[in-house]
Design an enzyme around this catalytic site. Sequence first.
Site, PDB file in Angstrom:
ATOM      1  N   SER A 132       0.934  -1.208   0.352  1.00 13.49           N
ATOM      2  CA  SER A 132      -0.081  -0.090   0.040  1.00 13.49           C
ATOM      3  C   SER A 132       1.041   1.110  -0.291  1.00 13.49           C
ATOM      4  O   SER A 132       2.086   0.933   0.875  1.00 13.49           O
ATOM      5  CB  SER A 132      -1.264   0.293   0.985  1.00 13.49           C
ATOM      6  OG  SER A 132      -1.430   1.019   1.068  1.00 13.49           O
ATOM      7  N   TYR A 154      -1.897   0.128  10.786  1.00 10.52           N
ATOM      8  CA  TYR A 154      -1.868  -0.479   9.253  1.00 10.52           C
ATOM      9  C   TYR A 154      -0.775  -0.329   8.116  1.00 10.52           C
ATOM     10  O   TYR A 154      -0.115  -1.407   7.429  1.00 10.52           O
ATOM     11  CB  TYR A 154      -3.595  -0.198   8.471  1.00 10.52           C
ATOM     12  CG  TYR A 154      -3.468  -0.146   6.899  1.00 10.52           C
ATOM     13  CD1 TYR A 154      -3.619  -2.077   6.463  1.00 10.52           C
ATOM     14  CD2 TYR A 154      -3.273   0.838   6.251  1.00 10.52           C
ATOM     15  CE1 TYR A 154      -3.668  -2.004   5.446  1.00 10.52           C
ATOM     16  CE2 TYR A 154      -3.644   0.597   4.486  1.00 10.52           C
ATOM     17  CZ  TYR A 154      -3.796  -1.290   4.538  1.00 10.52           C
ATOM     18  OH  TYR A 154      -3.764  -1.475   3.686  1.00 10.52           O
ATOM     19  N   LYS A 158       2.234  -2.891   6.948  1.00 10.32           N
ATOM     20  CA  LYS A 158       3.283  -3.784   5.087  1.00 10.32           C
ATOM     21  C   LYS A 158       4.238  -3.437   5.423  1.00 10.32           C
ATOM     22  O   LYS A 158       5.193  -3.873   4.385  1.00 10.32           O
ATOM     23  CB  LYS A 158       2.438  -2.876   4.317  1.00 10.32           C
ATOM     24  CG  LYS A 158       0.511  -2.262   4.031  1.00 10.32           C
ATOM     25  CD  LYS A 158       0.279  -4.016   3.791  1.00 10.32           C
ATOM     26  CE  LYS A 158      -1.448  -3.929   3.264  1.00 10.32           C
ATOM     27  NZ  LYS A 158      -2.094  -4.825   2.621  1.00 10.32           N
TER      28      LYS A 158
END
Length: 314
Positions: A132, A154, A158
Amino acid sequence: MQSILVTGGLGYIGSITITELYKAIGKQYKIIILDNLSNSNIQVLDTITSIIGEKLDLHIVDIQNYNELNEVFKKYKETNPINYIIHFAALKAVGESVENPIKYYQNNVVGTLNLLNCAEEHKCQNFLFSSSATVYAPGEFVDEEAPFKPSNPYGETKVVIEYLIRSLSKKGGRYLCLRYFNPVGATKDGKLGEMPNKPNNLFPYIEQVAIGNLQQLYVFGNDYNTHDGTGIRDYIHILDLAEAHVVALQELIKKDEKKENYYDYFNIGTGKGFSVLDIVNEYSKLVPIKYQITDKRVGDVAILKNQDGQLRED
Ligand SMILES: NC(=O)c1ccc[n+]([C@@H]2O[C@H](COP(=O)([O-])OP(=O)(O)OC[C@H]3O[C@@H](n4cnc5c(N)ncnc54)[C@H](O)[C@@H]3O)[C@@H](O)[C@H]2O)c1
């Protein structure tokens, strides 16, 4: 016939990618779906079936459960060994990740660790990962060489996974990370799109307001340093993103056949930025979108935009 395992295959990007993948190479490879339904619905399988004309195998398994995951690999070992993995399964709500980082590290990092562990055990070394743009610091001209600087847990998950993939790739195999900006839209027939159990991203939220299921949109902050004070994002059409996966997997297949080792990462964005109010105003030309400005969300950033609209040449 070898298999392609698609984790999170009933989710938004996974389901649409599967239909495009099936059209491209569905006769040459068995496509297996794995999902725990935490943010998707079993009916999506029926929709996929109606589009491609074949019912794919679905395993309702949580990637946090190593044993169940391993059983899936074992089941196909003799007949249709899993040789390729497209890994979409993850939790993806930035705000929730700020409130509950452990849940996000547990699901995304531990889950991926299990998956890569199973893959290694079953000699599957071809891995396409949904990364992402949240791995980067906010900015208007983010290219692949920008340093990792995630603004929320979040994005951190990644980054951790990308480091793991980079380390694993040094042992050989083919590993590719696609860093998406903001996917939006649906298939042309409208059958598959973003249908989360709870809307979190801007487009599904606006759509719920447009059809009257939600009263109003909450716009998180209007004092960012942007032309109208609201956050700017780079929105990419879901069919373009699905196509990027098909092309990427075909590259991995070619390299696998030649036993070439490979590791790379690409940004997938358009290079154009639109603010929240740009999108609201555009929608309002068709149907009025009521909105209320509210506090900024922790973990959100002002601008996140790809360097330009091009995929890197190689
Ligand atoms: N949509 C975006 O804006 C965006 C942007 C960049 C990256 N990504 C990444 O792309 C991938 C797919 O995103 P999406 O938009 O399709 O999300 P989604 O929530 O629609 O799909 C994810 C799917 O994974 C499943 N899942 C989650 N945790 C799981 C687990 N532990 N075990 C098995 N299945 C699990 C969910 O049920 C869901 O069906 C994710 O990895 C996400 O982080 C998404």
